[in-house]
Motif scaffolding. Structure first.
Motif, short mmCIF file in Angstrom:
data_model
loop_
_atom_site.label_atom_id
_atom_site.label_comp_id
_atom_site.label_asym_id
_atom_site.label_seq_id
_atom_site.Cartn_x
_atom_site.Cartn_y
_atom_site.Cartn_z
N ALA A 147 0.83 -1.21 0.00
CA ALA A 147 0.00 0.00 0.00
C ALA A 147 0.86 1.26 0.00
CB ALA A 147 -0.92 -0.02 1.22
N MET A 148 1.93 1.27 0.80
CA MET A 148 2.81 2.43 0.82
C MET A 148 3.49 2.62 -0.54
SD MET A 148 4.57 2.63 4.60
CE MET A 148 5.45 1.06 4.48
N GLY A 149 3.86 1.51 -1.17
CA GLY A 149 4.48 1.61 -2.49
C GLY A 149 3.52 2.18 -3.53
N VAL A 150 2.28 1.72 -3.51
CA VAL A 150 1.28 2.22 -4.47
C VAL A 150 1.00 3.70 -4.25
CG1 VAL A 150 -1.14 2.05 -5.18
CG2 VAL A 150 0.21 -0.02 -4.85
N ILE A 151 0.87 4.11 -2.99
CA ILE A 151 0.56 5.52 -2.70
C ILE A 151 1.69 6.44 -3.13
CG2 ILE A 151 0.18 7.17 -0.82
CD1 ILE A 151 -1.30 4.91 0.66
N THR A 152 2.92 6.09 -2.80
CA THR A 152 4.05 6.94 -3.19
C THR A 152 4.23 6.94 -4.71
OG1 THR A 152 5.52 5.06 -2.72
CG2 THR A 152 5.30 6.76 -1.02
#
Length: 258
Positions: A230-235
């Motif tokens: 999720a953090m990868g997708v958001i950034t």
């Protein structure tokens, strides 16, 4: 009709994600798969909700570590890319060394970093930097090297120096390449920091996943994986938005075609 197609296009990632989660849940329940082998999404959600506070603490540490390594990679990569891209001699001399360095698995550097800096945050930051700076260098150098020689000759005939050409034409020309590299580099930075945390840290999602796997708490391991994703997708989406805003001029033809 076009509005409906645009709506479906925007919702397609969410629809596919929901479909995958439903299939995942059905498979786990239908085949009665043990949680320590492959936990169901409902169990992962339950464990993630119960341990939300420690997961968030480790996730924030991983995020800050990743962003620190990524920021260093952007600065170093952009400067090195400008040097490599603006000088054919430097390109031929330095590029093979960078390719060879990038071919080395970055996990092999972690024991060396532990000896140098000890267990903690610094090895994770350095690993995130090492694994993410190469795409920035390559893309910035590619953007600068695509500048037509005829255009350089015209600018020099008008009295422009090498610095003027780089500042007024070369750097703006390489911006689409630069922002494209950021989307790749930020995801690689997460990989680097998590790899280091699994080996040489007592904080972070990588450490949390290793601790959970040692006690066979697979729902917590999968919760950590989902948080990292999720953090990868958001950034990634943040940099994609930044790319569209700042390099809109480079995609006008694509936008009109669509």
């Amino acid at each position: 009709m076009k509005l409906k197609a645009n709506t479906v296009s925007r919702l397609s990632p969410w629809l596919l994600t929901i479909f995958v989660v439903i299939c995942w849940e059905i498979i786990c329940r239908g085949f009665d798969i043990k949680p320590f082998l492959f936990p169901s999404p409902s169990l992962v959600w339950k464990v993630g909700k119960e341990l939300a506070d420690p997961i968030m603490m480790h996730a924030l540490h991983t995020l800050m570590t990743t962003l620190a390594g990524f920021a260093i990679a952007v600065v170093v990569g952009a400067l090195l890319g400008m040097i490599v891209g603006s000088s054919p001699i430097v390109y031929k001399a330095l590029y093979p060394l960078m390719v060879g360095f990038n071919s080395i698995p970055k996990v092999a550097f972690v024991p060396v970093l532990v000896v140098w800096f000890g267990i903690g945050t610094i090895p994770a930051i350095v690993t995130a930097f090492l694994i993410s700076f190469f795409p920035v260098v390559v893309n910035v150098a590619a953007g600068l090297s695509t500048l037509e020689p005829e255009l350089e000759d015209v600018l020099r005939s008008l009295g422009a120096s090498r610095i003027d050409i780089l500042r007024k034409v070369g750097i703006p020309r390489s911006l689409p390449y630069f922002f494209a590299s950021l989307k790749v580099a930020i995801t690689l930075a997460f990989v680097g920091s998590v790899i280091s945390e699994t080996v040489a840290s007592n904080l972070g999602i990588g450490y949390l996943m290793m601790s959970a796997s040692s006690s066979m708490n697979m729902p917590l391991v999968f919760a950590g994986l989902i948080v990292i994703g999720a953090m990868g997708v958001i950034t990634y989406e943040l940099f994609a938005l930044l790319e569209r805003r700042l390099t809109r001029w480079a995609h006008r033809g694509q936008a009109s075609a669509m």
